[in-house]
Each structure stands twice: as structure tokens, then as C-alpha cells.
Design an enzyme around this catalytic site. Structure first.
Site, PDB file in Angstrom:
ATOM      1  N   TYR A 150       0.895  -1.247   0.080  1.00 52.36           N
ATOM      2  CA  TYR A 150      -0.001  -0.202  -0.055  1.00 52.36           C
ATOM      3  C   TYR A 150       0.704   1.223   0.151  1.00 52.36           C
ATOM      4  CZ  TYR A 150       1.060   0.853   4.991  1.00 52.36           C
ATOM      5  OH  TYR A 150       1.442   1.255   6.294  1.00 52.36           O
TER       6      TYR A 150
ATOM      7  N   ARG B 209       8.060   4.112  -4.682  1.00 55.76           N
ATOM      8  CA  ARG B 209       8.213   3.179  -3.431  1.00 55.76           C
ATOM      9  C   ARG B 209       7.142   2.145  -3.842  1.00 55.76           C
ATOM     10  NH1 ARG B 209       7.537   5.312   2.856  1.00 55.76           N
ATOM     11  NH2 ARG B 209       5.201   5.738   1.930  1.00 55.76           N
TER      12      ARG B 209
ATOM     13  N   ARG C 121      -6.958 -21.051  -1.820  1.00 50.36           N
ATOM     14  CA  ARG C 121      -5.964 -20.697  -0.618  1.00 50.36           C
ATOM     15  C   ARG C 121      -4.956 -21.673  -0.545  1.00 50.36           C
ATOM     16  NH1 ARG C 121      -4.800 -22.367   4.453  1.00 50.36           N
ATOM     17  NH2 ARG C 121      -3.935 -20.619   5.643  1.00 50.36           N
TER      18      ARG C 121
ATOM     19  N   HIS D  62      -0.375 -21.176   0.241  1.00 56.02           N
ATOM     20  CA  HIS D  62       0.507 -20.401   0.632  1.00 56.02           C
ATOM     21  C   HIS D  62       1.180 -19.838  -0.538  1.00 56.02           C
ATOM     22  CE1 HIS D  62      -0.729 -21.688   4.433  1.00 56.02           C
ATOM     23  NE2 HIS D  62       0.178 -20.595   4.987  1.00 56.02           N
TER      24      HIS D  62
ATOM     25  N   LYS E 290       6.578  -1.650   2.031  1.00 53.22           N
ATOM     26  CA  LYS E 290       5.418  -1.435   2.709  1.00 53.22           C
ATOM     27  C   LYS E 290       4.089  -2.327   2.364  1.00 53.22           C
ATOM     28  CE  LYS E 290       3.275   3.351   3.334  1.00 53.22           C
ATOM     29  NZ  LYS E 290       3.399   3.158   4.772  1.00 53.22           N
TER      30      LYS E 290
ATOM     31  N   GLU F  19      12.132   2.384  14.359  1.00 56.78           N
ATOM     32  CA  GLU F  19      11.027   2.977  13.965  1.00 56.78           C
ATOM     33  C   GLU F  19      10.100   3.313  14.848  1.00 56.78           C
ATOM     34  OE1 GLU F  19       9.841   2.399  10.093  1.00 56.78           O
ATOM     35  OE2 GLU F  19       9.743   0.493  10.391  1.00 56.78           O
TER      36      GLU F  19
HETATM   37  N1  PDD Z   1       2.872   4.934   7.496  1.00 50.72           N
HETATM   38  N2  PDD Z   1       7.548   3.503   9.085  1.00 50.72           N
HETATM   39  C1  PDD Z   1       6.353   3.229   9.122  1.00 50.72           C
HETATM   40  C2  PDD Z   1       6.174   1.650   9.717  1.00 50.72           C
HETATM   41  C3  PDD Z   1       5.328   3.579   8.499  1.00 50.72           C
HETATM   42  O1  PDD Z   1       4.057   2.971   8.553  1.00 50.72           O
HETATM   43  C4  PDD Z   1       5.254   4.891   8.038  1.00 50.72           C
HETATM   44  C5  PDD Z   1       4.148   5.318   7.334  1.00 50.72           C
HETATM   45  C6  PDD Z   1       6.387   5.616   7.854  1.00 50.72           C
HETATM   46  C7  PDD Z   1       6.774   7.047   7.469  1.00 50.72           C
HETATM   47  O2  PDD Z   1       6.682   6.947   6.141  1.00 50.72           O
HETATM   48  P1  PDD Z   1       6.164   8.183   5.250  1.00 50.72           P
HETATM   49  O3  PDD Z   1       7.084   9.304   5.393  1.00 50.72           O
HETATM   50  O4  PDD Z   1       6.184   7.705   3.701  1.00 50.72           O
HETATM   51  O5  PDD Z   1       4.925   8.408   5.468  1.00 50.72           O
HETATM   52  C8  PDD Z   1       7.740   4.741   8.621  1.00 50.72           C
HETATM   53  C9  PDD Z   1       1.785   5.621   7.002  1.00 50.72           C
HETATM   54  C10 PDD Z   1       1.437   7.026   7.008  1.00 50.72           C
HETATM   55  C11 PDD Z   1       0.430   4.631   7.327  1.00 50.72           C
HETATM   56  O6  PDD Z   1       0.743   3.421   7.503  1.00 50.72           O
HETATM   57  O7  PDD Z   1      -0.531   5.118   7.287  1.00 50.72           O
END
Ligand code: PDD
Length: 288
Positions: free
Chosen positions: A39, A58, A106, A108, A154, A186
Site C-alpha cells: 500500500y 516506493r 487458498r 501459501h 510497505k 522506528e
Molecule cells: N505510515 N515507518 C512505518 C512503519 C510507516 O508505516 C510509515 C508511514 C513511515 C513513514 O513513511 P512516510 O514518510 O512515507 O509516510 C515509517 C503510513 C502513514 C501509514 O501506514 O498510514
């Protein structure tokens, strides 16, 4: 009715623009069954998507990492975002994009016969964080990072992040600061920044963190403000002794963290490094 979501909200699903409550996916969608998808979250200010190219780059990297077929070329993604924005009356909002591997029996492993990815797009109401959060700052707690080892993707498999954020909520804090093997990674949905001795520090870009779109931007803003920036492993001790802590994300922009585990960070107030970076961030948005 979906609680908290206006029924008339328009979404895009697999080629159609629909009301949010009309959009349905198969129970065998691999995003639903396995969290097998990716996403993006793109902030939009007065109709202008901020850092759209970087977000779409990304998205390409995430799709490639999961070997999901790219559903659109770059122009196709931009058209979709523009069409979604044209169909809403919100001019400052969030564009949410999601692609899953698609619908299959379904099992894996990836489906032997390629399936069509499920593509979903949505506009969500959003306002930039209120001024009080900039001046008063946020609170955070430290927790061990218990997520998997591909945090650079992501992915919609966000259970570790969901559980981490709930720990913050349960502790009446705004965010978590996660540590793996004694080093900063983070937040639950944010990148974390340390200011120490006038320098800006961030953990290295590797598989242990998501490279936020604001990661590159903060480096640029630090350079513009003449703040030395180091991307390197940061020990938990350094975080505990930091002069300032900050977080960044699409929805939180850049905000100061003023207490960690109930103790003040530095002076316990937003500091000068935050103020300079924040001014730079505001200038970028104003220039959109
Ligand atoms: N989250 N680290 C994680 C685990 C994140 O989920 C996000 C962003 C960031 C910061 O990334 P960016 O600067 O590209 O927003 C770092 C989004 C906002 C979300 O999951 O809603």
C-alpha cells in the site's frame, strides 16, 4: 454503514469508481487471506499530492519485492489519483492505494497461473496535525521491535505495527519508539529522528525500517538548514540521552516527541532542530 466512514465516499476498485459501501472484494483475495499486498499513503494539500513521484517509486519497489504484477504504468497511477481527487470535494486529504496479489484458491505459494492483482484506491478526509501538537509535542514509550525482517516493504501485513500502536494507546502515549537488539528502528507507523549535539541522526536505510518518503526529505531539510545529518545505527542509550526526538510520516508530517517512557526528552519541549526542520517542511508545502 462502516463506522467512521461517510457512505458517500468514493473509492476505486478494479476498474470501477464506487461508493465505499458498494465496494466488495472476494473472501479469497490474498490480501484478506494472507496480507499478501502492498500500500501507499500520499498526503494531498489543496489538491496537490506531496512527493507523489517518490511515493509511486516506493510503490514500484514494494510490488517488485513481492513479485506482484504492476497493474499500471506511471501515467496510469497518476490518472487514478487525479480521477479520485476529481471525484471528491476534499482538497486536503489522504490518497490510500493498495494492491494485492489477487484472488486464488487458498494456498501459501503464489498461484501457478498468474492472477489479476486487486487494485484499490480511496480518498480519506485528513487535516494536518493541529498547532498544539507542534508546540506541546507528543509522548512515546520504548518497546522491543517484534516485527519481521522485511520492514522496508510497505506491506499490508501490519500486525506487528498494529500491536505496537495499541501498546502506545494502552499506555496513553501517542507513539512507540522501537528497538531491535538495543538499536533504534522506528515507530509503529512513523520514522524516528534523534537530535544530539546539534546533529540530526536517523537509523540506516535497511530491511529493519521503512524508508519513509520523509526520510529523504528530512535529509534535504537538514542540509538546507546547515544541520549535519548522520544515517547510522543509534543505540538505545543515545536515544535516552537525546537532546530532541522527532517523528515523521505522511499523516503526522514532522512532530516533536517530548517525553519518552514518562521522562522528558532534553528540555521536555520542542527543540531548535525540530523548529528548523518544521519551518523547512512548512515551506515545502507552501510552495506546492
Ligand atoms: N505510515 N515507518 C512505518 C512503519 C510507516 O508505516 C510509515 C508511514 C513511515 C513513514 O513513511 P512516510 O514518510 O512515507 O509516510 C515509517 C503510513 C502513514 C501509514 O501506514 O498510514
Amino acid at each position: 454503514m462502516i463506522p467512521g466512514v461517510p457512505g458517500e465516499s468514493q473509492v476505486y476498485l478494479n476498474g470501477e469508481f464506487l461508493r465505499v459501501d458498494e465496494a466488495k472484494i472476494s473472501v479469497l483475495d490474498r490480501g484478506f487471506i494472507f496480507g499478501d499486498g502492498i500500500y501507499e499513503v500520499v498526503p494531498v494539500y489543496h489538491g496537490n499530492a506531496f512527493r507523489m513521484a517518490e511515493h509511486l517509486n516506493r510503490l514500484d519497489r514494494s510490488l517488485a519485492a513481492l513479485r506482484i504484477t504492476q497493474p499500471f504504468d506511471r501515467a496510469g497511477w497518476i490518472n487514478l489519483i487525479e480521477e479520485l481527487l476529481a471525484r471528491t470535494n476534499l482538497d486536503t486529504c489522504i490518497v490510500y492505494l493498495q494492491v494485492t496479489r489477487g484472488v486464488a484458491k487458498r494456498d501459501h505459494q503464489f498461484p501457478a497461473t498468474p492472477v489479476t492483482p486487486t487494485v484499490f484506491g480511496m480518498i480519506s478526509p485528513w487535516s494536518p496535525p493541529p498547532a498544539a501538537q507542534r508546540t506541546q509535542g507528543l509522548t512515546a514509550i520504548s518497546i522491543p521491535d517484534e516485527r519481521w525482517l522485511h520492514c522496508e516493504i510497505k506491506s499490508v501485513s501490519l500486525l506487528g505495527n498494529v500491536l505496537a500502536k495499541q501498546q502506545a494507546v494502552d499506555a496513553q502515549a501517542d507513539e512507540v519508539v522501537q528497538f531491535r537488539d538495543g538499536f533504534l528502528t522506528e515507530g509503529s507507523s512513523t520514522n524516528i529522528w534523534v537530535a544530539s549535539g546539534g546533529k540530526l541522526l536517523a537509523p540506516p536505510k535497511n530491511n529493519l525500517i521503512l524508508e519513509g518518503i520523509r526520510y529523504g526529505l528530512m535529509g534535504e531539510l537538514a542540509a538546507e538548514a546547515g544541520i549535519p545529518f548522520e544515517s547510522r545505527p543509534i543505540s538505545q542509550e543515545e536515544v535516552l540521552q537525546a537532546d530532541e526526538l522527532m517523528l515523521s510520516s505522511a499523516t503526522k508530517e514532522v512532530l516533536p516527541i517530548v517525553t519518552l517512557d514518562g521522562k522528558p526528552v532534553g528540555t521536555g519541549k520542542p527543540g531548535p532542530v525540530f523548529e528548523q526542520l518544521r519551518a523547512g517542511y512548512d515551506a515545502r508545502i507552501a510552495a506546492l
